[in-house]
Design an enzyme around this catalytic site. Structure first.
Site, PDB file in Angstrom:
ATOM      1  N   ASP A 288       0.815  -1.225   0.000  1.00  0.00           N
ATOM      2  CA  ASP A 288       0.000   0.000   0.000  1.00  0.00           C
ATOM      3  C   ASP A 288       0.842   1.266   0.000  1.00  0.00           C
ATOM      4  OD1 ASP A 288       0.862  -0.917   2.530  1.00  0.00           O
ATOM      5  OD2 ASP A 288      -0.495   0.487   3.508  1.00  0.00           O
ATOM      6  N   GLU A 289       0.226   2.316  -0.457  1.00  0.00           N
ATOM      7  CA  GLU A 289       0.690   3.686  -0.247  1.00  0.00           C
ATOM      8  C   GLU A 289       2.150   3.944  -0.614  1.00  0.00           C
ATOM      9  OE1 GLU A 289      -2.312   5.059   3.328  1.00  0.00           O
ATOM     10  OE2 GLU A 289      -0.321   4.362   3.918  1.00  0.00           O
TER      11      GLU A 289
END
Lengths: 665, 665
Positions: A288-289
């Protein structure tokens, strides 16, 4: 809790007495023996009756347990967890296709037992039960703040009690690398501040969890959220280094270099090593991210992207994820990751964990991917059990899927992110709210729409968990004592019970306004860190006010209770104020305490008008609602949780149609 | 707590901040390193400040620790435990002759830290500290009810925090044999219901305790209190057998046969084996309460006594004890036992533990024997901390001893006998009261006569212990939830806080009257098993009433507090009554709740007279005092602890000279 799939009440009840005995039939499995030992211990704990001393009288045990076959050595996704439990006034029978059903059925039996007019007893009942979803998880972030092993054992105990079956450990992030690697010792030597789990410790936890039917899924977040890897191994990163452990929270630039073969060699060795340690077939790689800034700034990476016709960082991450997926598969694991890992090139055996929501999950299911819902189940958002309970993996777009597509939605995971989680508040951040989510993932949706019923069951779960050793309530008292420097915390307790903490996002927003950013090194010793996410007092008070208003102010008993509570709040500030002044960690609560006092006074005035049958004057109403608006603003990172109920009273006294008092928010 | 021997306050304070660091100088000892690690963890726990992350800035640690030499590998009686602690606004220094002083000094530092207007801080101070007595013990009976290892670890943690240094385990009695013997496996196989400690478990506990400066002294009670031995080895007894584990409590007939050589061969092997397991030089052989009936009934034993010119059973027991003492000495241990082991033939190196009192102890000291006081320190008597605090090993005849004789009084041990002790209430039976006894045994007597000061320190200790993981408060709430079958126990809590449990003796007397004898198999799930031995609410209320009366009824604020509390009690019964009816374990509390309600009403009436300046009428007084007398009678094995204060109010309102409200009793 969770409510079983099918319950038929019989007549009478099975009274628990000294001679209570258990026996196991069918397939022999050591885990059943362990479970029966625990069962007798817990039953004894739950009733105060010494048990386990007498063998079954005349060869017939009070509770007979029969598992047709042993479940897998380590629990696996999709195993049969069903069971049938029959309780009559003369005995009980628990049958299940596998060991897992026995484990669940024993927990159900323990929950059935309670004090009655004939002693501790379980009601006569026929239960046929099986979970709605096969993946019912709890994720704990042990990176941003380290959570000691003892707390993980308590989490496993509580999970077993409410039939959650996956403990997902978020073992690495920018702020710390928490799992020993023998291949790459510098990961923890330099990336953990000495706070990590040894492999032996983790093995013991895995065995302990397996004995209770709980899988452990490890997560190592990559290619972003990975600063802690680079402290020891800067060559893995896309930037120059050197690195230090990140103390702030947020999304940071460091990311693995997807263009170097050495990165994949490292990950192959690492994933190989950790795949052996963790027996579960699922291996979580985060994903993620990634903000891509290190990739943008690295000329070699840019050249690689041009050479491979990659248009953007998303395609570069896809390339990385595909490479990692092959490594994970090579080590006989299925890859799992957050929404971002999904791309068209992925094989269909990966699992998507969605922080984006049921629609994103439904989209993945349509493409043939299996998924888990976590959006709406973030415990660090400090929402109420009712709010989490309302979230369903099969809602929104997911409700429109075909049965085959629906079968790809495996369940969900509640997540405890650790920006504001510590060894001292972890239990109260998890429990009892996670039990409501456990019910959402286990029980038939049509039977579990009644929030009041959920809260009744949750109250029952709450004291049982404390009895089992979970400290979600006791740690709150201890932290209040710490703030006050004394055990004599009555007025602080009153304030604590009337407020609730800001969730992760709003709390970080406050930081930005204050310019006092909270980091992994910030003391976590304020009221916001101690009070439970949901104020039970506020909920009870709201319910009381709501029913008082709905009954057209006629219920004298309710009125007295409301009046007493309001008077306590009004008068509390004068008792609390000297305590607040003595302690820096308390001092910023002064306006909160004053607001609570003002709210108590306002509520009493409103009650006075209602009592006299007078309509409150318009200017009083205007002024009072202004006081209430002011009290709605968070201060010292807490909200006053009783505001909406008092607003309802004030509005009612001003003769307006009474709006429902609302929940905890 | 315990109060140090010498304290000089300085000016300013040392504020605890993120950069706080520690370093050890002098003799290297791994225990100091462990202690510093624990210290940083506890300091972090106590302040909520993440610590241990930063090395000392510019080479100078905030707290410097210096031990001149390492203490013995396992702590021993009489080692130097003194230390000197200097805290200034810029740093702190802890020096000690041995490791033990360092351990104590670190605990003192932790206790100095509290919330202040400048943040968490320790005041500037110069402390020179050393214990008054070298033997400061806690005895736990793990036989009558088994107490699991986890509870023993918690006990060690708490003992270290209040500088107790001997954990004495009463490992065998009629109701169970709790320590694995490899030589004689049937001791636990048949004599423990499966509830015992393995040798590996005990070794781990011994190491854990030694790391914290705490000795572990094992006790195996003989020749009486030994039924559990005979279940596996009936040949040891003086009767015919076979035997089963004794479930009742009291003094029973079975006793070892002192006339057979096989008895001593068995004990030689057994004591030899266990002497190796337990490194402490002291070995406790019990020796108490032999009723002699098996000896009287055994013709061979009678013949033996005649042949050896023994006039009575006491002489026979002396013979036994002398033989056992030689065995203990052969295995390089000093024998310790209860009063009964003392006889003229005993060598002077044995230790007498006195359940009979200071005079008996003084008598032994005069004869040259060393001793410990336990009389007056029995936690199962359910006395108040103040009552235990008033007991001094040097009082009575002991005060008249010569200095040399006085030096033979080594200290004392507080005892938790386990007739009514369970894994669920063990923490609240021990803590916080044992901390008051710890202070009596450590601190200078002239500095520790102020009971109010003791209670202030005790309140501080109480929340610190919960923070360390002791469950003395949280287990009470969990048990109330268990009785009610819900977490929503407010009215039960009100009753619980107003009562206190009967002590061991009176509770057994009630059994006799009721003909419902409580045994080791009796459920321990009633209010008497849950409520703490001392009612804090009652103590606070008594103090309030006392000061209100002493101030000639002028303090309006005190009056309001008293009135509010009385109204809560008066009104509580109506809320509680339905809950009591639903649960058999609660039902017998109905008269207690009604009495509390009547007391609340009586107190309010008294307050009404006082408020109006009226003298209460004589017939009202007569009637009301009759109500009070009735409420003094124990019911359901609890006393209402607030009775004396209400009696004082009533007497005051009747215009009588106001007697002090008294303590908890």
């Amino acid at each position: 809790m969770p409510l079983p799939a099918k319950v038929q009440r019989g007549s009478g009840q099975l009274v628990i007495e000294n001679g209570f005995s258990v026996s196991a039939e069918g397939q022999h499995d050591a885990r059943v023996d362990h479970a029966l030992q625990r069962f007798m211990k817990d039953l004894s704990l739950e009733t105060g009756i010494p048990l386990g001393l007498s063998p079954a009288a005349n060869g017939k045990a009070t509770l007979t347990v029969h598992a047709e076959k042993a479940s897998k050595p380590y629990p696996e996704l999709g195993e049969d967890e069903s069971y049938t439990l029959d309780v009559t006034s003369s005995g009980a029978t628990l049958t299940a296709p596998t060991t897992l059903g026995v484990l669940h059925g024993l927990e159900t039996f323990l929950q059935l037992v309670g004090p009655t007019a004939q002693g501790f007893a379980a009601p006569a009942v026929h239960i046929e039960d099986a979970p709605r979803f096969p993946w019912r998880g709890l994720m704990i972030d042990v990176s941003r703040h380290f959570i000691p092993m003892s707390a993980l054992y308590r989490a496993v105990d509580a999970m077993a009690a409410v039939k959650l079956n996956v403990l997902h450990l978020h073992l690495s992030d920018d702020q710390g690398f928490r799992m020993e690697s023998k291949e790459f010792p510098k990961l923890t030597e330099l990336g953990s501040d000495g706070n990590y789990y040894t492999q032996d410790e983790m093995k013991a936890l895995i065995e302990y969890a397996a004995d209770r039917g709980i899988r452990i899924v490890p997560e190592f977040d990559m290619p972003g959220h990975s600063t802690s890897w680079f402290v020891g191994y800067p060559e893995l990163s896309s930037g120059a280094g050197p690195y230090t452990i990140e103390r702030r929270f947020g999304i940071f630039n460091p990311a693995m270099d997807p263009t170097r073969e050495e990165t994949y060699k490292f990950l192959d060795k690492f994933i190989g090593e950790l795949s052996e340690l963790f027996p579960d077939p699922y291996f979580h790689i985060g994903g993620d991210e990634v903000n891509g800034k290190q990739w943008d700034a690295n000329a070699k990476i840019q050249a690689f992207m041009r050479a491979h016709n990659m248009k953007n960082n998303q395609e570069l991450q896809q390339y990385f994820t595909e490479r990692v997926q092959k490594i994970v598969a090579k080590h006989h694991k299925y890859m799992i990751g957050w929404d971002e890992i999904l791309s068209p090139g992925m094989p269909k055996d990966i699992v998507i964990q969605s922080w984006r929501g049921p629609d994103s999950l439904a989209g993945a299911a349509k493409q043939g991917y299996r998924g888990l819902l976590s959006s709406g189940y973030y415990l660090d958002a400090m929402e109420t059990a009712a709010e989490h309970y309302a979230v369903d993996p099969m809602s929104g777009e997911a409700a429109k899927l075909t049965p085959q597509e629906k079968s790809r939605i495996l369940g969900g995971e509640t997540c405890a992110w650790a920006e504001f989680l510590t060894p001292q508040n972890v239990d109260s951040r998890l429990w009892p709210r996670a039990a409501a989510i456990a019910e959402r993932l286990w029980s038939p949706p049509q039977e579990t729409q009644d929030v009041a019923g959920m809260y009744r069951r949750l109250e029952n779960v709450s004291w049982r968990l404390e009895l089992l050793g979970i400290r979600h309530r006791s740690e709150v008292s201890a932290m209040l004592g710490r703030m006050a420097g004394t055990d004599n915390v009555a007025p602080l307790q009153v304030l604590a019970e009337a407020v609730r903490p800001l969730g992760l996002g709003p709390r970080q927003d406050t930081d930005e306004k204050d310019k006092t950013e909270e980091t992994a090194l910030t003391p976590m010793n304020r009221l916001v860190d101690a009070v439970p996410p949901e104020s039970e007092s506020a909920r009870d008070f709201s319910d009381l006010v709501e029913s008082f208003i709905a009954g057209h102010f006629q219920d004298r008993r309710a009125e007295t209770e409301i009046r007493d509570e309001l008077a306590v709040w009004r008068d509390n500030d004068s008792a609390l104020e000297p305590m607040l002044q003595r302690s820096t960690v308390l001092r910023k609560l002064a306006p909160v305490s004053q607001n609570l006092s003002a709210l108590g006074a306002a509520g009493l005035e409103a009650l006075g008008y209602l009592d006299r049958g007078e309509r409150a004057p318009a200017d009083w109403k205007t002024q009072t609602l202004a006081t209430i608006e002011k009290a709605k603003e968070p201060q010292a990172d807490v909200y006053i949780a009783v505001v909406p109920a008092i607003e309802s009273l004030v509005n009612a006294s001003a003769g307006l149609a009474a709006a429902p008092a609302g929940g905890n928010k």
